[in-house]
Design an enzyme around this catalytic site. Structure first.
Site, mmCIF file in Angstrom:
data_model
loop_
_atom_site.group_PDB
_atom_site.id
_atom_site.type_symbol
_atom_site.label_atom_id
_atom_site.label_comp_id
_atom_site.label_asym_id
_atom_site.label_seq_id
_atom_site.Cartn_x
_atom_site.Cartn_y
_atom_site.Cartn_z
ATOM 1 N N GLU A 248 -14.552 -8.502 -36.386
ATOM 2 C CA GLU A 248 -15.665 -7.948 -37.171
ATOM 3 C C GLU A 248 -16.724 -9.033 -37.197
ATOM 4 O O GLU A 248 -16.449 -10.172 -37.563
ATOM 5 C CB GLU A 248 -15.160 -7.577 -38.566
ATOM 6 C CG GLU A 248 -16.084 -6.622 -39.278
ATOM 7 C CD GLU A 248 -17.130 -7.348 -40.063
ATOM 8 O OE1 GLU A 248 -18.288 -7.385 -39.588
ATOM 9 O OE2 GLU A 248 -16.807 -7.912 -41.114
ATOM 10 N N CYS A 282 -21.805 -9.358 -44.327
ATOM 11 C CA CYS A 282 -21.949 -8.612 -43.079
ATOM 12 C C CYS A 282 -22.480 -7.211 -43.360
ATOM 13 O O CYS A 282 -22.960 -6.535 -42.457
ATOM 14 C CB CYS A 282 -20.611 -8.546 -42.354
ATOM 15 S SG CYS A 282 -19.271 -8.008 -43.387
HETATM 16 P P1 NDP Z 1 -18.347 -18.651 -36.976
HETATM 17 O O1 NDP Z 1 -18.232 -17.410 -36.175
HETATM 18 O O2 NDP Z 1 -18.593 -19.927 -36.271
HETATM 19 O O3 NDP Z 1 -17.009 -18.901 -37.845
HETATM 20 C C1 NDP Z 1 -16.106 -17.901 -38.265
HETATM 21 C C2 NDP Z 1 -14.676 -18.436 -38.174
HETATM 22 O O4 NDP Z 1 -14.346 -18.683 -36.811
HETATM 23 C C3 NDP Z 1 -14.458 -19.774 -38.893
HETATM 24 O O5 NDP Z 1 -13.146 -19.838 -39.393
HETATM 25 C C4 NDP Z 1 -14.632 -20.768 -37.754
HETATM 26 O O6 NDP Z 1 -14.037 -22.022 -38.034
HETATM 27 C C5 NDP Z 1 -13.929 -20.040 -36.640
HETATM 28 N N1 NDP Z 1 -14.290 -20.473 -35.288
HETATM 29 C C6 NDP Z 1 -15.443 -21.033 -34.871
HETATM 30 N N2 NDP Z 1 -15.380 -21.290 -33.554
HETATM 31 C C7 NDP Z 1 -14.158 -20.873 -33.120
HETATM 32 C C8 NDP Z 1 -13.488 -20.867 -31.858
HETATM 33 N N3 NDP Z 1 -14.078 -21.330 -30.773
HETATM 34 N N4 NDP Z 1 -12.251 -20.373 -31.787
HETATM 35 C C9 NDP Z 1 -11.637 -19.875 -32.884
HETATM 36 N N5 NDP Z 1 -12.204 -19.874 -34.103
HETATM 37 C C10 NDP Z 1 -13.463 -20.351 -34.221
HETATM 38 O O7 NDP Z 1 -19.443 -18.419 -38.076
HETATM 39 P P2 NDP Z 1 -20.299 -19.528 -38.863
HETATM 40 O O8 NDP Z 1 -19.516 -19.940 -40.032
HETATM 41 O O9 NDP Z 1 -20.748 -20.616 -37.946
HETATM 42 O O10 NDP Z 1 -21.584 -18.681 -39.292
HETATM 43 C C11 NDP Z 1 -22.606 -18.461 -38.336
HETATM 44 C C12 NDP Z 1 -23.119 -17.042 -38.421
HETATM 45 O O11 NDP Z 1 -22.059 -16.136 -38.164
HETATM 46 C C13 NDP Z 1 -23.657 -16.630 -39.779
HETATM 47 O O12 NDP Z 1 -24.958 -17.043 -39.968
HETATM 48 C C14 NDP Z 1 -23.524 -15.131 -39.686
HETATM 49 O O13 NDP Z 1 -24.611 -14.596 -38.975
HETATM 50 C C15 NDP Z 1 -22.256 -14.924 -38.882
HETATM 51 N N6 NDP Z 1 -21.090 -14.682 -39.766
HETATM 52 C C16 NDP Z 1 -20.704 -13.406 -39.966
HETATM 53 C C17 NDP Z 1 -19.680 -13.138 -40.844
HETATM 54 C C18 NDP Z 1 -19.235 -11.742 -41.109
HETATM 55 O O14 NDP Z 1 -18.869 -11.420 -42.224
HETATM 56 N N7 NDP Z 1 -19.193 -10.903 -40.097
HETATM 57 C C19 NDP Z 1 -18.996 -14.196 -41.585
HETATM 58 C C20 NDP Z 1 -19.443 -15.530 -41.267
HETATM 59 C C21 NDP Z 1 -20.466 -15.729 -40.386
HETATM 60 P P3 NDP Z 1 -14.894 -23.222 -38.691
HETATM 61 O O15 NDP Z 1 -15.864 -22.624 -39.612
HETATM 62 O O16 NDP Z 1 -13.864 -24.020 -39.374
HETATM 63 O O17 NDP Z 1 -15.516 -23.937 -37.552
#
Ligand code: NDP
Length: 483
Positions: A248, A282
């Site tokens: 998602e 989201c």
């Molecule tokens: P990310 O997609 O980077 O992070 C979401 C999760 O994925 C975190 O637990 C992160 O770990 C993990 N992650 C990051 N890179 C990897 C990888 N290569 N392999 C496996 N897991 C990974 O989101 P951000 O926190 O950087 O936010 C950036 C943007 O993403 C926001 O501005 C928003 O637009 C969107 N977002 C959307 C969400 C939603 O509800 N759909 C929720 C959060 C963000 P870690 O943070 O520890 O690096």
């Protein structure tokens, strides 16, 4: 001196190879805690032990599993206030929202506790004489849960609860921005009567430990919530091992406000949908598609409402909007404000960094007007307390604008016309659609997910979760020798 919080691996609290600090985005002088970071070896041990524990857990009786989930859910609901404050401290949302989130997370566990007893299969006659068919669901195996920071407890819970309910082991990597809530939930799960290693907490960065998790052939399924680029990378890694994946990834949700709408209701829904959770949802209403005949009156009230919202410390009484989660998120939000202005949009209010009593990541809620749907501020997920008004001449144009996006998580209409509401409900291309309700805010017993870039794989929550967390077995049974 703060004790470093540890990972929970193979049934033991375990120190990793490094640590990170977590600070309160409402007040950077407030250290929430220090948190360990797992090593690649930690992850391997976790995955190996999860495989053993899963087989044991799958053999537990239904009522024993139910009792475990019920106990987790009840404790979360009982401690919603305390854990909500902790969540508020590390994420920035007002305490009321933090408390509501923890309570809701508890409800995911109690809901799936009941589902433990409702694992019904199907049966059928075979086309072959004397043969019967039994169709049942079995666990997938070891599930990797990768959760975001914006709903650190609820999102993780709506993945962990069904995963356990349907007999799987869980290896959880929370976002590094919100590890305290993850440790708190793990402490509750660690008290339960479950096999050692059935549930593990593996804190570490996404780029290291997260990436190793999604590349591992020892993982049978991955449930992820986060950004589109990371989601696409996870899908690419998962396909190498043919690992089941569900993702998602946010949206660009639109709320259509029709000329026959109740104006005050429309403004209330828009403000709540756009700025709840400081816009970091989201399901946020980041596009407000407004009929020309009501546009000026709507904008006037919307801007007045946004200006009146109290931005403040997440743990202070009366705060309606906390800070954004991090320096990086604030920087990106302010860059979007600049981008909007350079694209020709007009900022009717807000959208600026605020200096408050405490050093934190504060900004005022911003409303862009005179925008069109081709602008990047209307096409990219900003995840910010920013919303864009798009003026349209008719219902038909409103629907076309709502659907003109690469995303498709939620959409809503505000109207008193039943025919329009019905047409919208059936023709909006989103996974969730609302009528005279905010685009944000969903129930836990029904499917959640979207279309386009918003989601990939099967739906989450409610009974729909069974599709992802189980695999179907079709058994053919013959009585052998006829009577
Ligand atoms: P990310 O997609 O980077 O992070 C979401 C999760 O994925 C975190 O637990 C992160 O770990 C993990 N992650 C990051 N890179 C990897 C990888 N290569 N392999 C496996 N897991 C990974 O989101 P951000 O926190 O950087 O936010 C950036 C943007 O993403 C926001 O501005 C928003 O637009 C969107 N977002 C959307 C969400 C939603 O509800 N759909 C929720 C959060 C963000 P870690 O943070 O520890 O690096």
């Amino acid at each position: 001196m703060t004790d470093t919080k540890l990972n929970y691996i193979a049934g033991a609290w375990t120190k990793g190879i490094s640590e990170i600090e977590n600070r309160n985005p409402s007040d950077l002088s407030d250290l929430v805690g220090m948190f360990t970071q797992a090593s690649p070896d930690d992850l391997q041990r976790t995955l190996d032990q999860a495989r053993v524990a899963q087989a044991e857990w799958a053999a537990y009786g239904m009522e024993r599993k139910q009792a475990v989930l019920m106990s987790i859910g009840n404790e979360m609901m009982e401690r919603a206030e305390e854990l909500g404050i902790l969540l508020s401290r590390e994420e920035g949302k007002p305490i009321a929202e933090g408390k509501g989130e923890v309570y809701r997370a508890g409800q995911f566990f109690t809901y799936y506790a009941a589902e433990c007893l409702r694992q019904l299969g199907e049966n059928a006659d075979s086309v072959r004489e004397g043969v019967e068919i039994d169709i049942r669901r079995e666990p997938v195996g070891v599930v990797a849960v990768i959760s975001p920071w914006n709903f650190p407890t609820a999102t993780a819970s709506w993945k962990i609860a069904p995963a356990l309910c349907y007999g799987n082991a869980v290896v959880w990597k929370p976002a590094n921005a919100t590890p305290a809530s993850a440790v708190a939930l793990t402490e509750i799960i660690a008290k339960q009567d479950v096999p050692k290693g059935l549930f593990s907490l593996v804190m570490g960065s996404g780029g290291t430990i997260g990436q190793q998790m999604v590349e591992s052939p020892k993982v049978d399924a991955i449930s992820f919530t986060g950004s589109v680029p990371v989601g696409k990378g996870i899908a690419a890694a998962a396909i190498q091992n043919l690992t089941k994946v569900q993702m998602e990834m946010g949206s660009k949700n639109a709320l259509a406000v029709m000329d026959d709408a109740d104006l005050d209701l429309a403004v209330t829904l828009a403000l709540g949908g756009a700025f709840g959770g400081t816009g970091q949802k989201c399901t946020a209403s980041s596009r407000l598609v407004v009929h020309a005949d009501i546009h000026d009156a709507f904008v006037e009230k919307l801007v007045a409402g946004a200006k009146a919202m109290k931005v403040g410390h997440g743990q202070s009484d009366g705060t309606q909007l906390g800070p954004v989660v991090s320096a990086q998120q604030l920087k990106e939000n302010l860059a979007y404000v600049e981008l909007g202005l350079s694209e020709g949009a007009e900022l009717a209010c807000g959208g600026v960094r605020l200096d408050m009593e405490h050093d934190g990541f504060y900004m005022s809620p911003g409303v862009f007007v005179n925008t069109n749907n081709d602008m990047r501020i209307n096409r990219e997920e900003m995840f910010a307390p920013l919303t864009c008004v798009i003026k349209v001449a008719s219902y038909e144009e409103a629907l076309a604008v709502v659907n003109d996006t690469n995303f498709g998580l939620t959409s809503g209409i505000v109207t008193q016309n039943l025919a329009r509401a019905t047409h919208f409900r059936r023709n909006a291309r989103t996974g969730v659609v609302t009528v005279n309700l905010p685009t944000a805010g969903t129930d836990y017993h029904v499917p959640f997910g979207g279309r386009g870039d918003s989601s990939y794989g099967s739906r989450e929550q409610g009974k729909a979760a069974a599709e992802f967390y189980t695999t179907v077995k079709t058994a053919y049974i013959s009585a052998g020798t006829p009577l």
